[in-house]
Design a protein around this motif. Sequence first.
Motif, PDB file in Angstrom:
ATOM      1  N   LEU A 168      36.062  41.479  50.492  1.00 36.90           N
ATOM      2  CA  LEU A 168      35.354  41.400  49.211  1.00 36.90           C
ATOM      3  C   LEU A 168      33.880  41.041  49.390  1.00 36.90           C
ATOM      4  O   LEU A 168      33.029  41.467  48.611  1.00 36.90           O
ATOM      5  CB  LEU A 168      36.028  40.363  48.302  1.00 36.90           C
ATOM      6  CG  LEU A 168      37.351  40.788  47.649  1.00 36.90           C
ATOM      7  CD1 LEU A 168      37.964  39.615  46.888  1.00 36.90           C
ATOM      8  CD2 LEU A 168      37.159  41.979  46.715  1.00 36.90           C
ATOM      9  N   ASN A 169      33.579  40.269  50.443  1.00 28.05           N
ATOM     10  CA  ASN A 169      32.186  39.865  50.661  1.00 28.05           C
ATOM     11  C   ASN A 169      31.279  41.042  50.990  1.00 28.05           C
ATOM     12  O   ASN A 169      30.060  40.942  50.874  1.00 28.05           O
ATOM     13  CB  ASN A 169      32.105  38.833  51.792  1.00 28.05           C
ATOM     14  CG  ASN A 169      32.730  37.510  51.404  1.00 28.05           C
ATOM     15  OD1 ASN A 169      32.363  36.922  50.397  1.00 28.05           O
ATOM     16  ND2 ASN A 169      33.702  37.060  52.176  1.00 28.05           N
ATOM     17  N   ASN A 170      31.872  42.160  51.430  1.00 27.70           N
ATOM     18  CA  ASN A 170      31.058  43.311  51.831  1.00 27.70           C
ATOM     19  C   ASN A 170      30.944  44.376  50.741  1.00 27.70           C
ATOM     20  O   ASN A 170      30.486  45.478  51.010  1.00 27.70           O
ATOM     21  CB  ASN A 170      31.653  43.950  53.094  1.00 27.70           C
ATOM     22  CG  ASN A 170      31.508  43.054  54.303  1.00 27.70           C
ATOM     23  OD1 ASN A 170      30.603  42.237  54.358  1.00 27.70           O
ATOM     24  ND2 ASN A 170      32.399  43.188  55.264  1.00 27.70           N
ATOM     25  N   LEU A 171      31.381  44.069  49.520  1.00 28.17           N
ATOM     26  CA  LEU A 171      31.403  45.091  48.467  1.00 28.17           C
ATOM     27  C   LEU A 171      30.230  44.989  47.498  1.00 28.17           C
ATOM     28  O   LEU A 171      30.269  45.582  46.431  1.00 28.17           O
ATOM     29  CB  LEU A 171      32.726  45.011  47.690  1.00 28.17           C
ATOM     30  CG  LEU A 171      33.998  45.233  48.521  1.00 28.17           C
ATOM     31  CD1 LEU A 171      35.226  45.263  47.619  1.00 28.17           C
ATOM     32  CD2 LEU A 171      33.925  46.524  49.326  1.00 28.17           C
ATOM     33  N   SER A 172      29.195  44.219  47.868  1.00 27.93           N
ATOM     34  CA  SER A 172      27.968  44.074  47.073  1.00 27.93           C
ATOM     35  C   SER A 172      28.229  43.661  45.629  1.00 27.93           C
ATOM     36  O   SER A 172      27.536  44.080  44.712  1.00 27.93           O
ATOM     37  CB  SER A 172      27.130  45.366  47.106  1.00 27.93           C
ATOM     38  OG  SER A 172      27.769  46.446  46.459  1.00 27.93           O
ATOM     39  N   MET A 173      29.268  42.847  45.400  1.00 26.53           N
ATOM     40  CA  MET A 173      29.564  42.361  44.042  1.00 26.53           C
ATOM     41  C   MET A 173      28.635  41.193  43.687  1.00 26.53           C
ATOM     42  O   MET A 173      28.382  40.336  44.530  1.00 26.53           O
ATOM     43  CB  MET A 173      31.009  41.857  43.957  1.00 26.53           C
ATOM     44  CG  MET A 173      32.057  42.929  43.952  1.00 26.53           C
ATOM     45  SD  MET A 173      33.710  42.189  43.811  1.00 26.53           S
ATOM     46  CE  MET A 173      34.723  43.666  43.810  1.00 26.53           C
ATOM     47  N   PRO A 174      28.158  41.133  42.436  1.00 25.48           N
ATOM     48  CA  PRO A 174      27.437  39.943  41.988  1.00 25.48           C
ATOM     49  C   PRO A 174      28.357  38.721  42.106  1.00 25.48           C
ATOM     50  O   PRO A 174      29.580  38.846  41.966  1.00 25.48           O
ATOM     51  CB  PRO A 174      27.116  40.249  40.518  1.00 25.48           C
ATOM     52  CG  PRO A 174      27.200  41.736  40.404  1.00 25.48           C
ATOM     53  CD  PRO A 174      28.233  42.166  41.401  1.00 25.48           C
ATOM     54  N   PRO A 175      27.803  37.528  42.361  1.00 24.49           N
ATOM     55  CA  PRO A 175      28.627  36.332  42.603  1.00 24.49           C
ATOM     56  C   PRO A 175      29.650  36.035  41.503  1.00 24.49           C
ATOM     57  O   PRO A 175      30.788  35.668  41.798  1.00 24.49           O
ATOM     58  CB  PRO A 175      27.590  35.205  42.706  1.00 24.49           C
ATOM     59  CG  PRO A 175      26.337  35.889  43.144  1.00 24.49           C
ATOM     60  CD  PRO A 175      26.372  37.245  42.526  1.00 24.49           C
ATOM     61  N   ASP A 176      29.277  36.222  40.223  1.00 23.76           N
ATOM     62  CA  ASP A 176      30.208  35.902  39.140  1.00 23.76           C
ATOM     63  C   ASP A 176      31.397  36.863  39.121  1.00 23.76           C
ATOM     64  O   ASP A 176      32.537  36.466  38.863  1.00 23.76           O
ATOM     65  CB  ASP A 176      29.487  35.906  37.780  1.00 23.76           C
ATOM     66  CG  ASP A 176      28.798  37.230  37.495  1.00 23.76           C
ATOM     67  OD1 ASP A 176      28.351  37.887  38.448  1.00 23.76           O
ATOM     68  OD2 ASP A 176      28.699  37.622  36.310  1.00 23.76           O
ATOM     69  N   ILE A 177      31.146  38.150  39.429  1.00 20.70           N
ATOM     70  CA  ILE A 177      32.240  39.139  39.453  1.00 20.70           C
ATOM     71  C   ILE A 177      33.127  38.916  40.681  1.00 20.70           C
ATOM     72  O   ILE A 177      34.354  38.995  40.593  1.00 20.70           O
ATOM     73  CB  ILE A 177      31.674  40.571  39.406  1.00 20.70           C
ATOM     74  CG1 ILE A 177      31.090  40.830  38.005  1.00 20.70           C
ATOM     75  CG2 ILE A 177      32.738  41.609  39.750  1.00 20.70           C
ATOM     76  CD1 ILE A 177      30.485  42.185  37.789  1.00 20.70           C
ATOM     77  N   ARG A 218      43.789  41.457  50.673  1.00 23.84           N
ATOM     78  CA  ARG A 218      43.588  40.782  51.963  1.00 23.84           C
ATOM     79  C   ARG A 218      43.239  39.307  51.785  1.00 23.84           C
ATOM     80  O   ARG A 218      43.487  38.492  52.656  1.00 23.84           O
ATOM     81  CB  ARG A 218      42.484  41.485  52.764  1.00 23.84           C
ATOM     82  CG  ARG A 218      43.006  42.714  53.477  1.00 23.84           C
ATOM     83  CD  ARG A 218      42.066  43.207  54.541  1.00 23.84           C
ATOM     84  NE  ARG A 218      41.763  42.181  55.529  1.00 23.84           N
ATOM     85  CZ  ARG A 218      41.191  42.445  56.704  1.00 23.84           C
ATOM     86  NH1 ARG A 218      40.897  43.687  57.014  1.00 23.84           N
ATOM     87  NH2 ARG A 218      40.915  41.492  57.548  1.00 23.84           N
ATOM     88  N   GLU A 219      42.650  38.988  50.619  1.00 26.40           N
ATOM     89  CA  GLU A 219      42.306  37.587  50.335  1.00 26.40           C
ATOM     90  C   GLU A 219      43.568  36.718  50.251  1.00 26.40           C
ATOM     91  O   GLU A 219      43.514  35.523  50.525  1.00 26.40           O
ATOM     92  CB  GLU A 219      41.557  37.497  48.996  1.00 26.40           C
ATOM     93  CG  GLU A 219      40.193  38.152  49.009  1.00 26.40           C
ATOM     94  CD  GLU A 219      39.083  37.185  49.362  1.00 26.40           C
ATOM     95  OE1 GLU A 219      39.110  36.048  48.867  1.00 26.40           O
ATOM     96  OE2 GLU A 219      38.186  37.585  50.126  1.00 26.40           O
ATOM     97  N   VAL A 220      44.678  37.325  49.800  1.00 21.61           N
ATOM     98  CA  VAL A 220      45.906  36.541  49.599  1.00 21.61           C
ATOM     99  C   VAL A 220      47.015  36.957  50.568  1.00 21.61           C
ATOM    100  O   VAL A 220      48.167  36.611  50.376  1.00 21.61           O
ATOM    101  CB  VAL A 220      46.416  36.670  48.141  1.00 21.61           C
ATOM    102  CG1 VAL A 220      45.460  35.985  47.184  1.00 21.61           C
ATOM    103  CG2 VAL A 220      46.607  38.137  47.748  1.00 21.61           C
TER     104      VAL A 220
END
Length: 564
Positions: A297-306, A340-342
């Motif tokens: 998820l850290n590599n998907l360029s999501m804004p921090p709140d999303i 993958r996070e869980v």
Amino acid sequence: MFEDHNLTLLEILESRAGLSPEDIKSLRTAVEQTGSPVAKLAIDRGLATRDGLLDWVGDYLGYPVMSDLPAQIPSETKAVVAPHVARMYAIVPLEASETRITVLARDPFNNGIIDDLTFSLTRDVELVVCDPEALDSLLLQIYGEEDQGLERLMGEFQGAELEGAGASDLSGSELTSLANETPIIRFVSLVLQQAIKDKASDIHFEPYEDQFRIRYRIDGALYEMAPPPRHLSVPVISRIKVLSNMNIAERRIPQDGRIKTTIAGRAVDLRVSTLPTQFGESVVIRVLDKSVINLDLNNLSMPPDILKGVREMVKLPNGIFIVTGPTGSGKTTTLYSALREVNQTEIKILTAEDPVEYEIDGIMQVGVNHQVGLSFARALRSFLRQDPDKIMVGEIRDLETAQIAVQAALTGHVVLSTLHTNDAPGAVTRLIDMGLEPYLISASLEAVLAQRLVRRIDPDHRVAYEPEPGILELLGIAEEGRAGKPFYYGKAQEANNFTGYRGRIGLFEMFIINDVLRELINDRAPTLKLKQQALQLGMRTLRDNGVRAIFDGQTTVEEVLKVT
């Protein structure tokens, strides 16, 4: 240097080099913003040396390390590995005996190299870690340039026609014979190598009445290579069908297949689809290059709140989380990354996919098979008897699947799935249109994430410019709202295929269901009303996030207007 293994390198830098969490976070951010590999960034910032990084990689993988490569390889050692094998796996042999061979490998992270070489060379194989760039130079020095580039090979095809290649009524054995001709094997191999080198996501083989087109999709746009002679369409497509274990003699119905191979040292999974057309079979190959896709998820360029919202959704004890967007917008990648996070020992995860795209350790993955009646709905119903905690369903396509997903969510499971809608609030209306009762949606749906992919400006060739006033109007920005923020475009260079873009980033819209929205859903409120309420509650639209990406210098006005 190991540019396709950012995730693993971050782990190595944290565990072996002892980098602080702040340094790791800073490197992650820099990778997302610039697209540069972790190794290059760590070396440029003085967080690691080239030799130190090689030692840590060797220690992590349990392989020996060689910092200084030999200037020459004995001819008898070189002869053990054929030039095309050396280039395919990006290796150079160091030592060889009757039972054992030691090779320098460009990508020591690719376990498939050992298995494939052990089988083809009938020897035990040991990999040695080295500088990938030095290995490329040594490989070129030892084995020389490709025997035949695509252009030269096509020149030879123009001059000589393969016997029987243009016929339309060939038998299965004749097609197999054509497919196994050395020039055809070489041509298909080179096309695939070029696609991997250019980081293409799809390769299209398209026969027409008087031409045979081959196109690559790179960063969402199609580019055509120099067209091969028309008579090559049958042998080339037959070769692809042989590789993907399809029925080579069946040309009247669509077929699906898969090719697992190593190209230029990388483990690559190719998903193949054929379609009968007026002038022959059209073939599309989806390139599932595991080294390029970082399921994080850290590599998907999501804004921090999303990013925070997605993490909260996947960790809920129950409920439905839907990702929406058109085909090719990265929905599956987002869901895999969330899972993958869980993905832990104490959590049982089941997925139903059409087909399974990426194989993930620790997750039970089921490919739906409509020919034998294994639909999403049937797989999902069976899942409930398998005691899962989290379930992913490739797509909610019909009422039956939607009803079982709701049932699963209401009985203590988290269900992740996708839909095709224009925006996040539109998912509610789509589910109601399918026939799902609003009270069931409001009781089970927790959030909807809409996403699009836009091409990223090449960070090494970014140029600021002053936009036309009409552009601001198209984006819905008042001149005073711009506050002097710059606009950028990418300068066309060979490094970015003369497009000005390199890679892609995501635009996201997170629609989180709260009590106010649940009441509106129960009242069958239209999409517009749901959207207005969500905006009042702080939701940012895809367009808003697109404008932010423009001002951050990550993408262009044209890209945002194209997808939002």
